[in-house]
Design a protein around this motif. Structure first.
Motif, PDB file in Angstrom:
ATOM      1  N   GLY A 127       0.790  -1.217   0.000  1.00 38.19           N
ATOM      2  CA  GLY A 127       0.000   0.000   0.000  1.00 38.19           C
ATOM      3  C   GLY A 127       0.823   1.268   0.000  1.00 38.19           C
ATOM      4  O   GLY A 127       0.277   2.358  -0.066  1.00 38.19           O
ATOM      5  N   MET A 128       2.159   1.120   0.097  1.00 42.18           N
ATOM      6  CA  MET A 128       3.015   2.301   0.169  1.00 42.18           C
ATOM      7  C   MET A 128       3.993   2.390  -1.000  1.00 42.18           C
ATOM      8  O   MET A 128       4.076   3.417  -1.664  1.00 42.18           O
ATOM      9  CB  MET A 128       3.792   2.291   1.499  1.00 42.18           C
ATOM     10  CG  MET A 128       2.912   2.470   2.726  1.00 42.18           C
ATOM     11  SD  MET A 128       3.859   2.526   4.271  1.00 42.18           S
ATOM     12  CE  MET A 128       4.276   0.793   4.485  1.00 42.18           C
ATOM     13  N   VAL A 129       4.754   1.347  -1.232  1.00 39.29           N
ATOM     14  CA  VAL A 129       5.776   1.336  -2.282  1.00 39.29           C
ATOM     15  C   VAL A 129       5.273   0.464  -3.417  1.00 39.29           C
ATOM     16  O   VAL A 129       5.126  -0.747  -3.264  1.00 39.29           O
ATOM     17  CB  VAL A 129       7.119   0.806  -1.751  1.00 39.29           C
ATOM     18  CG1 VAL A 129       8.177   0.862  -2.847  1.00 39.29           C
ATOM     19  CG2 VAL A 129       7.565   1.614  -0.536  1.00 39.29           C
ATOM     20  N   VAL A 130       4.982   1.088  -4.573  1.00 37.62           N
ATOM     21  CA  VAL A 130       4.380   0.387  -5.705  1.00 37.62           C
ATOM     22  C   VAL A 130       5.438   0.161  -6.784  1.00 37.62           C
ATOM     23  O   VAL A 130       6.106   1.106  -7.209  1.00 37.62           O
ATOM     24  CB  VAL A 130       3.200   1.190  -6.281  1.00 37.62           C
ATOM     25  CG1 VAL A 130       2.590   0.470  -7.474  1.00 37.62           C
ATOM     26  CG2 VAL A 130       2.156   1.437  -5.202  1.00 37.62           C
ATOM     27  N   PHE A 186      12.413  13.055   9.273  1.00 42.70           N
ATOM     28  CA  PHE A 186      12.760  13.003   7.855  1.00 42.70           C
ATOM     29  C   PHE A 186      13.196  14.379   7.412  1.00 42.70           C
ATOM     30  O   PHE A 186      12.406  15.330   7.427  1.00 42.70           O
ATOM     31  CB  PHE A 186      11.560  12.528   7.042  1.00 42.70           C
ATOM     32  CG  PHE A 186      11.790  12.539   5.550  1.00 42.70           C
ATOM     33  CD1 PHE A 186      12.825  11.813   4.988  1.00 42.70           C
ATOM     34  CD2 PHE A 186      10.968  13.295   4.718  1.00 42.70           C
ATOM     35  CE1 PHE A 186      13.044  11.825   3.619  1.00 42.70           C
ATOM     36  CE2 PHE A 186      11.173  13.305   3.347  1.00 42.70           C
ATOM     37  CZ  PHE A 186      12.225  12.569   2.800  1.00 42.70           C
ATOM     38  N   LEU A 187      14.469  14.518   7.031  1.00 41.37           N
ATOM     39  CA  LEU A 187      15.028  15.790   6.577  1.00 41.37           C
ATOM     40  C   LEU A 187      15.142  15.751   5.060  1.00 41.37           C
ATOM     41  O   LEU A 187      16.098  15.184   4.507  1.00 41.37           O
ATOM     42  CB  LEU A 187      16.396  16.021   7.221  1.00 41.37           C
ATOM     43  CG  LEU A 187      16.404  16.140   8.755  1.00 41.37           C
ATOM     44  CD1 LEU A 187      17.834  16.240   9.274  1.00 41.37           C
ATOM     45  CD2 LEU A 187      15.574  17.336   9.211  1.00 41.37           C
ATOM     46  N   VAL A 233       9.061   6.374   0.733  1.00 36.06           N
ATOM     47  CA  VAL A 233       9.957   5.318   1.201  1.00 36.06           C
ATOM     48  C   VAL A 233      10.332   5.552   2.664  1.00 36.06           C
ATOM     49  O   VAL A 233      10.392   4.613   3.463  1.00 36.06           O
ATOM     50  CB  VAL A 233      11.212   5.242   0.309  1.00 36.06           C
ATOM     51  CG1 VAL A 233      12.266   4.323   0.917  1.00 36.06           C
ATOM     52  CG2 VAL A 233      10.828   4.754  -1.080  1.00 36.06           C
ATOM     53  N   ALA A 234      10.575   6.811   3.032  1.00 38.22           N
ATOM     54  CA  ALA A 234      10.899   7.122   4.425  1.00 38.22           C
ATOM     55  C   ALA A 234       9.751   6.724   5.353  1.00 38.22           C
ATOM     56  O   ALA A 234       9.968   6.144   6.425  1.00 38.22           O
ATOM     57  CB  ALA A 234      11.211   8.607   4.567  1.00 38.22           C
ATOM     58  N   ARG A 235       8.519   7.011   4.937  1.00 34.13           N
ATOM     59  CA  ARG A 235       7.359   6.622   5.756  1.00 34.13           C
ATOM     60  C   ARG A 235       7.227   5.105   5.840  1.00 34.13           C
ATOM     61  O   ARG A 235       6.840   4.561   6.878  1.00 34.13           O
ATOM     62  CB  ARG A 235       6.073   7.219   5.168  1.00 34.13           C
ATOM     63  CG  ARG A 235       5.931   8.708   5.406  1.00 34.13           C
ATOM     64  CD  ARG A 235       4.603   9.228   4.889  1.00 34.13           C
ATOM     65  NE  ARG A 235       4.455  10.656   5.102  1.00 34.13           N
ATOM     66  CZ  ARG A 235       4.010  11.218   6.221  1.00 34.13           C
ATOM     67  NH1 ARG A 235       3.637  10.428   7.238  1.00 34.13           N
ATOM     68  NH2 ARG A 235       3.915  12.522   6.335  1.00 34.13           N
ATOM     69  N   ALA A 236       7.547   4.421   4.742  1.00 30.49           N
ATOM     70  CA  ALA A 236       7.472   2.957   4.748  1.00 30.49           C
ATOM     71  C   ALA A 236       8.463   2.376   5.749  1.00 30.49           C
ATOM     72  O   ALA A 236       8.133   1.442   6.503  1.00 30.49           O
ATOM     73  CB  ALA A 236       7.744   2.410   3.346  1.00 30.49           C
TER      74      ALA A 236
END
Length: 352
Positions: A24-27, A124-125, A64-67
């Protein structure tokens, strides 16, 4: 009595759960994105490791950072994103570290910064290369000690969080130009994940279209779909804005579509014309070419055209041979063979 092999072990259950979350995040099913997914799974298990995400604008670095955050044991705590380029240099320090009351004229109360907001979770920067040198030194100290002081404060505050940075620029070149600290650069990139541009993974375009349409179809009685003609246009488009641009184009089609099918006329004009204009220009050029009465040195003529396209593709892709080969619809090996063939032919002695 059931055998032990009938039930999945804990590791299999965990991988299946991670796969559902990541879906649901990285497709993407391309080899490049599968490599990214494998890295996300691996680094999520080490919640203190700093990570640097590299890739062009719009490739999904924050996604990707959130994943990584969601798959880690920090997921119950905040994910805090700060775009270093979006905040003026004079305010960036106070936004990051916070401000003590009375630190300056307008500091009428103590204010927490992003570091404290992200305590326990992930900071996340984004666009880390835009951070001024003075603040880079303070960020490095924080990464080494996990402690900081608010602007105007004397009390040392300690937090427990992971730092993920992202850049769309060449930070190594910035280090050479002394606009980015080398010690901070190496401290941030303990693990580096490179995100490929969308043009380098065309097999993912259809998956992303379906993903964005499912988002828009949530709550709709009649699901929206993309026509074959429109999908073909999107497949041919080079996507300079990457996944972010594709998302916007799909939304554009959804808004302008009166029924349940997005057709070419519902797409932005530059997308509709991109695939046809290039082929049309080549067709027109082909119509203008005729064999002159004296004939033509065909091998030399074709070799000249080939070298022109090779050099233009390399310049457009900033020397990246994989991307240049994709533009020319040839393999990287074929590209290198043609380039080497040109060089070797230039070294041959003249025929007398």
């Amino acid at each position: 009595m059931k055998g032990r092999g009938v039930l999945p072990d804990c590791e299999q259950i965990e991988e299946a759960w991670e796969g559902d979350r990541l879906a649901g995040m990285v497709v993407g099913r391309s080899a490049a994105m599968q490599s990214v997914v494998a890295m996300v799974r691996q680094v999520a298990r080490y919640p203190s490791t700093t990570i640097m995400l590299q890739g062009e604008s719009g490739t999904g670095k924050e996604v990707v950072a959130r994943a990584i955050h969601e798959l880690s044991n920090r997921s119950a705590y905040p994910f805090v994103a700060l775009n270093c380029a979006a905040i003026p240099e004079t305010l960036l320090e106070s936004e990051l570290f916070g401000v003590e009351v009375g630190a300056f004229t307008d500091a009428r109360s103590t204010r927490e910064g992003y570091l404290l907001h992200a305590d326990g979770g992930t900071l996340f920067l984004d666009e880390i290369g835009s951070m001024p040198l003075v603040l880079q030194a303070k960020l490095l100290r924080f990464l080494e000690t996990r402690g900081f002081r608010r602007v105007g404060g004397t009390k040392e505050i300690h937090v427990n969080l992971r730092v993920i940075s992202a850049t769309n620029s060449d930070l190594q070149a910035e280090v050479r130009r002394r606009t980015f600290r080398d010690d901070l650069f190496y401290r941030l990139k303990v693990i580096t994940i490179d995100l490929p541009p969308l043009r380098a993974r065309p097999e993912d375009v259809a998956l992303l279209i379906d993903h964005f349409l499912r988002e828009h179809n949530a709550g709709r009685e009649t699901p929206m779909r993309m026509s074959q003609e429109a999908a073909a246009l999107l497949q041919r488009y080079p996507w300079p804005g990457n996944v972010r641009e594709l998302r916007n184009v799909v939304e554009h089609g959804v808004i302008l579509c009166d029924y349940d099918e997005i057709r070419p006329e519902h797409l932005p004009e530059h997308v509709r014309l991109a695939g046809t204009s290039a082929s049309q220009r080549l067709h027109e050029l082909q119509q203008l070419m005729h064999l002159p009465p004296e004939g033509v040195d065909l091998p030399a003529f074709l070799a000249g055209i080939e070298q022109t396209f090779l050099q233009e593709a390399l310049e457009r892709c900033e020397g990246n041979q994989v991307r240049a080969a994709h533009l020319l619809h040839i393999s990287r090996d074929q590209l290198r063979y043609r380039l080497l063939g040109k060089r070797s032919s230039s070294l041959r002695p003249p025929v007398l």
